[in-house]
Design a protein around this motif. Structure first.
Motif, mmCIF file in Angstrom:
data_model
loop_
_atom_site.group_PDB
_atom_site.id
_atom_site.type_symbol
_atom_site.label_atom_id
_atom_site.label_comp_id
_atom_site.label_asym_id
_atom_site.label_seq_id
_atom_site.Cartn_x
_atom_site.Cartn_y
_atom_site.Cartn_z
ATOM 1 N N LEU A 171 -7.567 -3.390 11.792
ATOM 2 C CA LEU A 171 -7.734 -3.941 10.531
ATOM 3 C C LEU A 171 -6.513 -4.317 10.003
ATOM 4 C CD1 LEU A 171 -9.511 -4.560 8.085
ATOM 5 C CD2 LEU A 171 -9.286 -2.134 7.516
ATOM 6 N N VAL A 172 -5.563 -3.351 9.890
ATOM 7 C CA VAL A 172 -4.242 -3.310 9.353
ATOM 8 C C VAL A 172 -3.517 -4.844 10.048
ATOM 9 C CG1 VAL A 172 -1.772 -2.651 9.322
ATOM 10 C CG2 VAL A 172 -3.728 -1.302 8.955
ATOM 11 N N SER A 173 -3.721 -4.831 11.403
ATOM 12 C CA SER A 173 -3.093 -5.902 12.102
ATOM 13 C C SER A 173 -3.716 -7.423 11.645
ATOM 14 C CB SER A 173 -3.498 -5.909 13.579
ATOM 15 O OG SER A 173 -2.834 -7.017 14.127
ATOM 16 N N LEU A 174 -5.270 -7.457 11.244
ATOM 17 C CA LEU A 174 -5.971 -8.408 10.690
ATOM 18 C C LEU A 174 -5.444 -8.742 9.367
ATOM 19 C CD1 LEU A 174 -8.201 -10.539 11.322
ATOM 20 C CD2 LEU A 174 -10.003 -8.820 10.364
ATOM 21 N N MET A 175 -5.042 -7.754 8.544
ATOM 22 C CA MET A 175 -4.606 -7.981 7.286
ATOM 23 C C MET A 175 -3.188 -8.872 7.151
ATOM 24 S SD MET A 175 -3.096 -5.422 4.270
ATOM 25 C CE MET A 175 -1.665 -5.021 5.302
ATOM 26 N N GLY A 257 -2.683 9.499 -9.891
ATOM 27 C CA GLY A 257 -2.941 10.559 -10.989
ATOM 28 C C GLY A 257 -3.558 11.890 -10.405
ATOM 29 N N ASP A 258 -4.766 12.100 -10.544
ATOM 30 C CA ASP A 258 -5.237 13.432 -9.935
ATOM 31 C C ASP A 258 -6.299 13.142 -8.855
ATOM 32 O OD1 ASP A 258 -3.638 14.913 -11.856
ATOM 33 O OD2 ASP A 258 -5.373 14.813 -13.211
ATOM 34 N N TRP A 259 -6.261 11.877 -8.314
ATOM 35 C CA TRP A 259 -7.364 11.634 -7.637
ATOM 36 C C TRP A 259 -6.722 11.143 -6.355
ATOM 37 C CZ3 TRP A 259 -9.104 6.023 -6.040
ATOM 38 C CH2 TRP A 259 -10.235 6.089 -5.465
ATOM 39 N N HIS A 260 -7.292 11.693 -5.273
ATOM 40 C CA HIS A 260 -6.790 11.423 -3.801
ATOM 41 C C HIS A 260 -7.783 10.607 -3.269
ATOM 42 C CE1 HIS A 260 -5.017 11.810 0.027
ATOM 43 N NE2 HIS A 260 -5.822 12.642 0.577
ATOM 44 N N PRO A 261 -7.510 9.184 -3.034
ATOM 45 C CA PRO A 261 -8.445 8.307 -2.647
ATOM 46 C C PRO A 261 -8.901 8.522 -1.124
ATOM 47 C CG PRO A 261 -6.100 7.138 -2.704
ATOM 48 C CD PRO A 261 -6.226 8.628 -3.312
ATOM 49 N N PRO A 262 -10.289 8.386 -0.793
ATOM 50 C CA PRO A 262 -10.651 8.767 0.451
ATOM 51 C C PRO A 262 -10.302 7.570 1.185
ATOM 52 C CG PRO A 262 -12.429 8.333 -0.841
ATOM 53 C CD PRO A 262 -11.321 8.269 -1.844
ATOM 54 N N VAL A 263 -10.346 8.134 2.565
ATOM 55 C CA VAL A 263 -10.004 7.082 3.788
ATOM 56 C C VAL A 263 -10.779 5.793 3.485
ATOM 57 C CG1 VAL A 263 -9.799 6.553 6.169
ATOM 58 C CG2 VAL A 263 -8.921 8.888 5.300
ATOM 59 N N ALA A 264 -11.834 5.914 3.405
ATOM 60 C CA ALA A 264 -12.875 4.469 3.132
ATOM 61 C C ALA A 264 -12.244 3.886 2.098
ATOM 62 C CB ALA A 264 -14.325 5.191 3.146
ATOM 63 N N ALA A 265 -12.147 4.311 1.006
ATOM 64 C CA ALA A 265 -11.478 3.501 -0.123
ATOM 65 C C ALA A 265 -10.102 2.732 0.379
ATOM 66 C CB ALA A 265 -11.288 4.324 -1.453
ATOM 67 N N GLU A 266 -9.382 3.582 0.997
ATOM 68 C CA GLU A 266 -8.225 2.968 1.116
ATOM 69 C C GLU A 266 -8.396 1.698 2.249
ATOM 70 O OE1 GLU A 266 -5.048 6.590 1.071
ATOM 71 O OE2 GLU A 266 -6.152 6.467 2.729
ATOM 72 N N LEU A 267 -9.222 2.074 3.268
ATOM 73 C CA LEU A 267 -9.566 0.737 3.956
ATOM 74 C C LEU A 267 -10.055 -0.403 3.190
ATOM 75 C CD1 LEU A 267 -10.839 2.941 7.214
ATOM 76 C CD2 LEU A 267 -8.556 1.976 6.826
ATOM 77 N N GLY A 268 -11.051 0.021 2.359
ATOM 78 C CA GLY A 268 -11.486 -0.900 1.625
ATOM 79 C C GLY A 268 -10.628 -2.050 0.938
ATOM 80 N N VAL A 269 -9.546 -1.280 0.543
ATOM 81 C CA VAL A 269 -8.324 -2.056 -0.301
ATOM 82 C C VAL A 269 -7.838 -3.057 0.941
ATOM 83 C CG1 VAL A 269 -5.967 -1.851 -1.106
ATOM 84 C CG2 VAL A 269 -7.703 -0.358 -1.939
ATOM 85 N N ALA A 271 -9.457 -4.246 3.457
ATOM 86 C CA ALA A 271 -10.526 -5.049 3.807
ATOM 87 C C ALA A 271 -10.608 -6.460 2.686
ATOM 88 C CB ALA A 271 -11.699 -4.619 4.256
ATOM 89 N N ALA A 272 -10.425 -6.119 1.378
ATOM 90 C CA ALA A 272 -10.501 -6.801 0.476
ATOM 91 C C ALA A 272 -9.265 -7.953 0.383
ATOM 92 C CB ALA A 272 -10.789 -6.007 -0.979
ATOM 93 N N LEU A 273 -8.299 -7.166 0.530
ATOM 94 C CA LEU A 273 -7.123 -8.063 0.821
ATOM 95 C C LEU A 273 -7.142 -9.007 1.954
ATOM 96 C CD1 LEU A 273 -4.228 -8.904 -0.110
ATOM 97 C CD2 LEU A 273 -3.195 -7.139 1.180
ATOM 98 N N THR A 274 -7.503 -8.559 3.010
ATOM 99 C CA THR A 274 -7.643 -9.570 4.220
ATOM 100 C C THR A 274 -8.580 -10.458 4.231
ATOM 101 O OG1 THR A 274 -7.409 -7.507 5.617
ATOM 102 C CG2 THR A 274 -8.549 -9.630 6.557
ATOM 103 N N ALA A 275 -9.903 -10.240 3.201
ATOM 104 C CA ALA A 275 -10.924 -11.387 2.919
ATOM 105 C C ALA A 275 -10.311 -12.360 1.994
ATOM 106 C CB ALA A 275 -12.049 -10.668 2.353
ATOM 107 N N VAL A 276 -9.369 -11.826 1.270
ATOM 108 C CA VAL A 276 -9.064 -12.912 0.098
ATOM 109 C C VAL A 276 -7.834 -13.824 1.078
ATOM 110 C CG1 VAL A 276 -7.371 -13.033 -1.897
ATOM 111 C CG2 VAL A 276 -9.340 -11.415 -1.956
#
Length: 289
Positions: A171-175, A257-269, A271-276
């Motif tokens: 996924l990173v490579s595709l981005m 902040g106080d939120w530690h984003p889950p791995v799925a959310a990080e991969l979603g970021v 994937a969204a950038l890749t799609a755009v």
């Protein structure tokens, strides 16, 4: 006589059953052809493949060992093994160069006239961009697999979780490939493209948390690191890698902040950038004359 009578009928049967023009318009066909072209390039250039392992090993062995030794001698080491911390960033770095090379090849294809032949082919132009992206992403993942194979240097355990890491690297490579293609369809000069890519890649890596923990940074640096999409790719790989306990330390976790984003959310970021990026590249490529 009989040949004259039967030839039109036979021709009509072939046209009705499997018209070559219809087969050539299959949008999956150019994707497969361009993916195979990238794989052929990779297979016939073993030197390039080997050189792709040199830089990650230099970072991992030389830089990691040197900083690890220096921090231990000063007695200020917060990380037990800097090589283990450095390894996820090294992995991500290994997939970026071959992925971006696909963008450079597109610029050269335009200059050498190969792109003109692609444009007159009866394929949707978006399929050409997608095929190049898939080929570049696969090439990047192959480089990532090579670096993963030497993960024992950084105390990485060889478990099935490495397959998940490999998918993340894909996924990173595709981005990276999508961003490279977007730059390639925007910039027409080879020299300009290389300058822009070189000026973009290094800051992306340095401000991604690959070299130092992304938490506790001073104001502007903290903002830049958390706006960098690659930060989330490095953090996702770091949390998935089966390594020593330092990889899951609170000191190395990315906090919003106080939120530690889950791995799925990080991969979603990612994937969204890749799609755009892929959508914009396909749109601009479809308007190429």
């Amino acid at each position: 006589m009989s040949r004259t009578d039967t030839a039109p009928a036979a021709l009509g049967d072939r046209t009705a059953s499997a018209p070559p023009a219809d087969r050539s318009r299959n949008p999956a066909r150019p994707v497969l052809l361009l993916w195979r072209r990238e794989m052929t390039r990779l297979r016939h250039n073993p030197v390039r493949l080997a050189m792709g392992l040199v830089t990650p090993l230099l970072f991992l062995v030389v830089l990691g060992t040197g900083l690890d030794a220096a921090s231990s001698s000063l007695g200020k080491a917060q990380l037990n093994d800097y090589r283990a911390y450095l390894f996820p960033g090294t992995l991500v770095m290994s997939v970026q160069a071959p992925a971006i090379a696909v963008g450079i090849s597109l610029v050269w294809d335009r200059r050498l006239g190969v792109l003109r032949q692609m444009l007159v082919a009866p394929f949707p132009r978006a399929s050409i961009v997608f095929g190049l992206a898939v080929g570049g992403a696969t090439t990047g993942a192959v480089y990532g697999l090579m670096v993963l194979s030497v993960g024992g240097i950084a105390s990485i355990r060889y478990t099935p979780m490495l397959l998940v890491v490999l998918l993340e690297l894909l996924l990173v490579s595709l981005m990276f490939t999508s961003l490279g293609l977007l730059a390639a369809v925007t910039i027409r000069q080879v020299d300009t493209f290389q300058v822009v890519v070189n000026l973009s890649l290094m800051p992306l890596m340095f401000f991604s948390g690959a070299m130092f923990p992304p938490n506790g940074l001073p104001g502007w640096l903290d903002t830049v690191v958390k706006l960098n999409p690659l930060t989330y790719g490095v953090d996702a790989v770091r949390r998935t890698l089966p390594g020593p306990s330092v990889l899951t330390s609170e000191q190395t976790r990315l906090m919003l902040g106080d939120w530690h984003p889950p791995v799925a959310a990080e991969l979603g970021v990612l994937a969204a950038l890749t799609a755009v990026a892929l959508g914009l590249a396909g749109y601009r490529f479809s308007r190429t004359s």
